[in-house]
Structure formats: structure tokens, C-alpha cells
Write an enzyme that holds these catalytic residues in place. Sequence first.
Site, PDB file in Angstrom:
ATOM      1  N   SER A   1      -4.128  -3.181  12.207  1.00  0.00           N
ATOM      2  CA  SER A   1      -5.343  -2.631  12.186  1.00  0.00           C
ATOM      3  C   SER A   1      -6.274  -2.985  11.002  1.00  0.00           C
ATOM      4  O   SER A   1      -7.376  -3.270  11.340  1.00  0.00           O
ATOM      5  CB  SER A   1      -5.205  -1.041  11.844  1.00  0.00           C
ATOM      6  OG  SER A   1      -4.987  -0.712  10.638  1.00  0.00           O
ATOM      7  N   ASN A   2      -5.669  -3.636   9.889  1.00  0.00           N
ATOM      8  CA  ASN A   2      -6.590  -4.289   9.060  1.00  0.00           C
ATOM      9  C   ASN A   2      -6.865  -5.807   9.764  1.00  0.00           C
ATOM     10  O   ASN A   2      -8.324  -6.248   9.518  1.00  0.00           O
ATOM     11  CB  ASN A   2      -6.094  -4.428   7.693  1.00  0.00           C
ATOM     12  CG  ASN A   2      -6.138  -3.398   6.950  1.00  0.00           C
ATOM     13  OD1 ASN A   2      -7.143  -3.101   6.479  1.00  0.00           O
ATOM     14  ND2 ASN A   2      -5.027  -2.650   6.670  1.00  0.00           N
TER      15      ASN A   2
ATOM     16  N   MET B   1       4.373  -7.986   5.093  1.00  0.00           N
ATOM     17  CA  MET B   1       5.565  -7.223   4.520  1.00  0.00           C
ATOM     18  C   MET B   1       6.688  -7.850   3.923  1.00  0.00           C
ATOM     19  O   MET B   1       7.838  -7.476   3.480  1.00  0.00           O
ATOM     20  CB  MET B   1       5.990  -5.921   5.225  1.00  0.00           C
ATOM     21  CG  MET B   1       4.918  -5.252   5.622  1.00  0.00           C
ATOM     22  SD  MET B   1       4.036  -4.391   4.358  1.00  0.00           S
ATOM     23  CE  MET B   1       4.909  -3.116   3.222  1.00  0.00           C
TER      24      MET B   1
ATOM     25  N   HIS C   1      -3.958  -4.019  -0.470  1.00  0.00           N
ATOM     26  CA  HIS C   1      -2.832  -3.213  -1.043  1.00  0.00           C
ATOM     27  C   HIS C   1      -3.323  -1.750  -1.089  1.00  0.00           C
ATOM     28  O   HIS C   1      -4.277  -1.250  -1.637  1.00  0.00           O
ATOM     29  CB  HIS C   1      -2.220  -3.587  -2.506  1.00  0.00           C
ATOM     30  CG  HIS C   1      -1.215  -2.843  -3.064  1.00  0.00           C
ATOM     31  ND1 HIS C   1       0.217  -2.959  -2.506  1.00  0.00           N
ATOM     32  CD2 HIS C   1      -1.104  -1.717  -3.824  1.00  0.00           C
ATOM     33  CE1 HIS C   1       0.774  -2.065  -3.132  1.00  0.00           C
ATOM     34  NE2 HIS C   1       0.223  -1.367  -3.814  1.00  0.00           N
TER      35      HIS C   1
ATOM     36  N   ALA D   1     -10.328   3.615   4.753  1.00  0.00           N
ATOM     37  CA  ALA D   1     -11.105   3.004   3.797  1.00  0.00           C
ATOM     38  C   ALA D   1     -10.484   1.415   3.700  1.00  0.00           C
ATOM     39  O   ALA D   1     -11.630   0.644   3.176  1.00  0.00           O
ATOM     40  CB  ALA D   1     -10.780   3.628   2.200  1.00  0.00           C
TER      41      ALA D   1
HETATM   42  C1  GAR Z   1      -1.721  -1.201   5.338  1.00  0.00           C
HETATM   43  O1  GAR Z   1      -1.973   0.218   4.641  1.00  0.00           O
HETATM   44  C2  GAR Z   1      -1.665  -2.117   4.140  1.00  0.00           C
HETATM   45  O2  GAR Z   1      -2.550  -1.835   2.989  1.00  0.00           O
HETATM   46  C3  GAR Z   1      -0.271  -2.116   3.720  1.00  0.00           C
HETATM   47  O3  GAR Z   1       0.262  -2.040   4.912  1.00  0.00           O
HETATM   48  C4  GAR Z   1      -0.608  -1.404   6.070  1.00  0.00           C
HETATM   49  C5  GAR Z   1      -0.367  -2.455   7.382  1.00  0.00           C
HETATM   50  O4  GAR Z   1      -1.277  -1.317   8.117  1.00  0.00           O
HETATM   51  N1  GAR Z   1       0.066  -3.067   3.035  1.00  0.00           N
HETATM   52  C6  GAR Z   1       1.205  -3.277   2.281  1.00  0.00           C
HETATM   53  O5  GAR Z   1       1.839  -1.974   1.986  1.00  0.00           O
HETATM   54  C7  GAR Z   1       1.442  -4.512   1.396  1.00  0.00           C
HETATM   55  N2  GAR Z   1       2.388  -4.323   0.403  1.00  0.00           N
HETATM   56  P1  GAR Z   1      -2.153  -2.597   9.367  1.00  0.00           P
HETATM   57  O6  GAR Z   1      -0.809  -3.272  10.047  1.00  0.00           O
HETATM   58  O7  GAR Z   1      -2.571  -1.456  10.381  1.00  0.00           O
HETATM   59  O8  GAR Z   1      -3.042  -3.405   8.797  1.00  0.00           O
END
Ligand code: GAR
Length: 197
Positions: free
Chosen positions: A12-13, A89, A108, A172
Amino acid sequence: MRVAILISGGGSNMTALADSMTGDHPARPVLVLSNRPDAGGLARADARGIPTAAVDHRPYKGDRAAFEAALHDTLCAAQPDLICLAGFMRVLTEGFVARWQGRMINIHPSLLPKYRGLDTHARALEAGDTEAGCTVHEVTPALDDGPILGQARVPVRAGDTPDSLAARVLEAEHRLYPAVLRRLAEGDRKRLDLPQR
Ligand code: GAR
């Protein structure tokens, strides 16, 4: 500016970043790379016409140097100016980070320096924090420790669970990460602090 985005999951990011890089934005996504071939984010990138690749970490079974060599080669082929880790990850070694230092950023899900590593939301609730948030920072060899480029804050609400807090922080993240990327692409490395919402 050519931007590569590294993911491990839903992305999603990555989507928020990719969708921000349109029109007069000085950056464009040139690669979405996952260490998991089944990451949902790969299909979402593909649907947007962004080149995708997967370097599966599992066949490397502990041979981190070989995994990172494959990662490095795949990245180099796309010639990125900037790498955005977006829910990637795998912990990266000092050698890999050194090769991209100054050109790699991460998001993070905590207000660093609080709660490096995993389970950030459970730890914030456990500590009784009244505020949580997310941080975009430069990647340096120490985990979740590089210079902070931006933070966004959200309230912790009564009755929050790690999941409900994670959802609020994720929203956020989707505001913060594109805003920091835009500033970097415009040559501005000044720290960005978004007020609590
Ligand atoms: C997000 O919350 C990001 O901040 C976190 O994983 C999620 C990924 O979501 N990242 C970490 O914990 C890194 N150590 P997404 O795949 O929907 O972007």
C-alpha cells in the site's frame, strides 16, 4: 529521478508512492522489486505499468551475500537514483547498505527512535503511549537508525488494538512517504513533520 521501490507484501505504501509520481513530479517509478514472488504489491505495480521483479530469498537459505548480490544486480539493471523500502521485511547487511547509502530510504511504523524493529504498535500500546506515528529515514547499517527525513503523528485512542492503531498509522504513512519523496526529488532534504491528525 528514477525510483525503485522494494516491497514484501501488499504494497500500500508502494501504491501511494507510485500514484504520487505523475504530472510535474520530478520522479518516476522504474522498478517494484519484491523478495516474495507472491507479494500482492507486484500485481498492483503491474496494473500501473511499472516494471516488476522478484528475487525470492528462500532458495538462498541463509546465504545472505548471494541473495543481496542478486538483489543488487536486479536493482542496477533499473539504474535507480533512489531506493524506497516500503514494507520490505528483510534486514539488509552493512555491505549492501554501504553500496546504496545516501540513496536508500525506509518507512518505519513508529516515531523513531522509539520502537525499532517489529511489533511497534503492540509495544506503543503496552507502554501506554498517547501518540504514535511513522518515520521516513535514510537507511544506514544500524537497523531503523538513519537520519530522520520526516515523521507523521496520530493519536492513540481508548480501546485501540495493535490492528486498529496499525490502520491509523498506515493512513499516516500514505501521507508522509509521498510528501518526503517529493521533497527529496526536488532536492530538499530538510526534515518534514506532519502534524497529528
Ligand atoms: C507498513 O506499515 C510499513 O511501515 C511496515 O510494513 C508495512 C507495509 O505495508 N514496515 C516495516 O515494518 C519495516 N520494518 P504495505 O506493504 O501495505 O506498504
